[in-house]
Scaffold this motif. Structure first.
Motif, PDB file in Angstrom:
ATOM      1  N   ALA A 265       0.944  -1.370   0.039  1.00  0.00           N
ATOM      2  CA  ALA A 265      -0.023  -0.055   0.042  1.00  0.00           C
ATOM      3  C   ALA A 265       0.822   1.335   0.151  1.00  0.00           C
ATOM      4  N   ARG A 266       1.908   1.188   0.841  1.00  0.00           N
ATOM      5  CA  ARG A 266       2.810   2.506   1.006  1.00  0.00           C
ATOM      6  C   ARG A 266       3.533   2.708  -0.591  1.00  0.00           C
ATOM      7  N   ALA A 267       3.985   1.591  -1.074  1.00  0.00           N
ATOM      8  CA  ALA A 267       4.565   1.742  -2.371  1.00  0.00           C
ATOM      9  C   ALA A 267       3.784   2.076  -3.566  1.00  0.00           C
ATOM     10  N   ILE A 268       2.545   1.729  -3.498  1.00  0.00           N
ATOM     11  CA  ILE A 268       1.565   2.256  -4.660  1.00  0.00           C
ATOM     12  C   ILE A 268       1.146   3.757  -4.159  1.00  0.00           C
ATOM     13  N   THR A 269       1.019   4.097  -3.037  1.00  0.00           N
ATOM     14  CA  THR A 269       0.914   5.707  -2.850  1.00  0.00           C
ATOM     15  C   THR A 269       1.752   6.287  -3.035  1.00  0.00           C
ATOM     16  N   ARG A 270       3.271   6.056  -2.881  1.00  0.00           N
ATOM     17  CA  ARG A 270       4.286   6.505  -3.282  1.00  0.00           C
ATOM     18  C   ARG A 270       4.514   6.944  -4.977  1.00  0.00           C
ATOM     19  N   VAL A 271       4.107   5.910  -5.588  1.00  0.00           N
ATOM     20  CA  VAL A 271       3.870   6.116  -7.233  1.00  0.00           C
ATOM     21  C   VAL A 271       2.781   6.967  -7.474  1.00  0.00           C
ATOM     22  N   GLU A 272       1.764   6.781  -6.847  1.00  0.00           N
ATOM     23  CA  GLU A 272       0.551   7.523  -7.295  1.00  0.00           C
ATOM     24  C   GLU A 272       0.594   8.862  -6.821  1.00  0.00           C
ATOM     25  N   ASN A 273       1.358   9.535  -5.812  1.00  0.00           N
ATOM     26  CA  ASN A 273       1.455  10.867  -5.559  1.00  0.00           C
ATOM     27  C   ASN A 273       2.836  11.306  -6.180  1.00  0.00           C
ATOM     28  N   GLY A 274       3.689  10.513  -7.056  1.00  0.00           N
ATOM     29  CA  GLY A 274       4.827  10.979  -7.473  1.00  0.00           C
ATOM     30  C   GLY A 274       6.038  11.378  -6.528  1.00  0.00           C
ATOM     31  N   SER A 275       5.774  10.871  -5.473  1.00  0.00           N
ATOM     32  CA  SER A 275       6.649  11.339  -4.241  1.00  0.00           C
ATOM     33  C   SER A 275       8.183  11.034  -4.472  1.00  0.00           C
ATOM     34  N   THR A 276       9.178  11.828  -3.957  1.00  0.00           N
ATOM     35  CA  THR A 276      10.376  11.649  -3.912  1.00  0.00           C
ATOM     36  C   THR A 276      10.893  10.019  -3.622  1.00  0.00           C
TER      37      THR A 276
ATOM     38  N   ALA B 203      10.261   7.578  -5.874  1.00  0.00           N
ATOM     39  CA  ALA B 203       9.144   6.914  -6.566  1.00  0.00           C
ATOM     40  C   ALA B 203       9.858   6.019  -7.681  1.00  0.00           C
ATOM     41  N   ALA B 204      10.655   6.920  -8.429  1.00  0.00           N
ATOM     42  CA  ALA B 204      11.419   6.385  -9.549  1.00  0.00           C
ATOM     43  C   ALA B 204      12.447   5.272  -9.178  1.00  0.00           C
ATOM     44  N   GLU B 205      13.144   5.841  -8.048  1.00  0.00           N
ATOM     45  CA  GLU B 205      14.021   4.842  -7.593  1.00  0.00           C
ATOM     46  C   GLU B 205      13.397   3.547  -7.078  1.00  0.00           C
ATOM     47  N   LEU B 206      12.273   3.564  -6.552  1.00  0.00           N
ATOM     48  CA  LEU B 206      11.354   2.493  -5.830  1.00  0.00           C
ATOM     49  C   LEU B 206      11.274   1.729  -7.229  1.00  0.00           C
ATOM     50  N   MET B 207      10.733   2.099  -8.129  1.00  0.00           N
ATOM     51  CA  MET B 207      10.307   1.288  -9.655  1.00  0.00           C
ATOM     52  C   MET B 207      11.374   0.811 -10.246  1.00  0.00           C
ATOM     53  N   LYS B 208      12.560   1.261  -9.887  1.00  0.00           N
ATOM     54  CA  LYS B 208      13.851   0.757 -10.562  1.00  0.00           C
ATOM     55  C   LYS B 208      14.090  -0.500  -9.858  1.00  0.00           C
ATOM     56  N   ALA B 209      13.892  -0.511  -8.496  1.00  0.00           N
ATOM     57  CA  ALA B 209      13.894  -1.752  -7.946  1.00  0.00           C
ATOM     58  C   ALA B 209      13.020  -2.962  -8.184  1.00  0.00           C
TER      59      ALA B 209
END
Length: 317
Positions: free
Chosen positions: A19-30, A32-38
């Protein structure tokens, strides 16, 4: 870079971390791009199922019963409900999800609604990222349900491994399907509420349309009749989905589809990155507001305004 502990919990399917990960990408938080790379290297194991169709076709009930079918087979299911709804009426965010409330209490089922409001990068990109997160978190099936049949929804469903288009008899959905270009994206067609009058007419019209539309992969989309509220036809739908999933994995078409999806995702990310970069240039937001007033008052046309904004940004580099 996300910390290793968070990533470990995410890849083990911890609901709070997902849930936290999805919220991060949905909000475009700082980050988010690094998270998606992982996340990206861990994807590719889930079957992504797109469910679309006109409002009122019973998609939520169908998704509910389909998820229940997979759950009873011992699979983990992620459900992403796409809600491009009105901020005034609340749209389908409330009503459609109440029916899934019981299913959502199961530890092997994760349900997330995503709305368009406040999303700079567009609904499509955030939703596809959410699906990737669920894939990486170990879910066997990820179902993406869209509320409408607009461009955003069509693009999202295009990124699925299997796309199911839901129609109902007696609502003119066959004509609406042609208008929206839905015929092009359907791998499986579902006539829901098949106890209604006019089901045979809808089936015949759909068969006639499918005979006219020859697909490059030579797949003949099956037509499945369901009554979701009574759980009838759900096994047939699951079998049809499995049939196309198996087919496209054996054909070169599957590779072409993956290439098209990758190209679309890159375009979406590039568009978002360039727009964000442009808006963060000095004075661009103020200039945008000033020009929007002039456009609204017919003092300037939108095309000239965009030309000026791009020229302004290029001179700022």
């Amino acid at each position: 870079m996300p910390d290793d502990r968070f990533l470990e919990k995410l890849f083990n399917g911890d609901p709070r971390s997902v849930a936290r990960a999805i919220t991060r990408v949905e909000n475009g938080s700082t980050g988010a791009a690094e998270l998606m790379k992982a996340v990206f290297p861990k994807t590719g194991n889930a079957t992504i199922i797109g469910i679309t169709g006109a409002p009122g076709a019973g998609k939520s009930s169908l998704v509910d019963k389909l998820a229940l079918h997979y759950k009873e087979k011992g699979e983990k299911i992620g459900i992403v409900c796409v809600d491009p709804s009105s901020p005034f009426s609340g749209g389908a965010i409330l009503g459609d999800r109440i029916r899934m409330a019981t299913l959502g209490l199961d530890k092997n089922v994760f349900i997330r609604s995503m709305a368009t409001r406040g999303n700079l990068g567009g609904l499509s990109r955030a939703t596809v990222d959410a699906v990737a997160i669920l894939d990486a978190a170990g879910f066997d099936k990820v179902i993406v349900e869209t509320v409408g049949v607009g461009q955003d929804e069509v693009e999202i469903v295009k990124t699925a491994d299997v796309s199911a288009v839901v129609l109902v008899p007696g609502m003119g959905d066959d004509i609406q399907a042609i208008k929206a270009g839905i015929m092009e994206i359907g791998d499986v067609f579902v006539i829901n509420k098949a106890d209604r009058e006019g089901v045979l007419r809808t089936q015949k019209e759909l068969e006639a349309l499918l005979n006219l539309a020859h697909r490059p992969d030579m797949w003949n989309p099956p037509i499945v009749k369901t009554i979701a509220t009574e759980s009838r036809g759900i096994e047939d739908l699951a079998a049809a989905i499995e049939s196309y999933d198996t087919f496209q994995k054996q054909e070169d078409t599957g590779r072409a589809r993956r290439h098209a999806i990758a190209r679309w995702r890159l375009t979406e990310l590039l568009r978002e990155r360039l727009l964000t970069d442009l808006l963060h240039r000095n004075g661009t937001v103020e200039k945008l507001y000033e020009m929007s007033v002039n456009v609204a008052e017919k003092k300037l046309d939108p095309y000239s305004a965009v030309d000026q904004l791009i020229t302004l940004s290029l001179n700022d580099t």
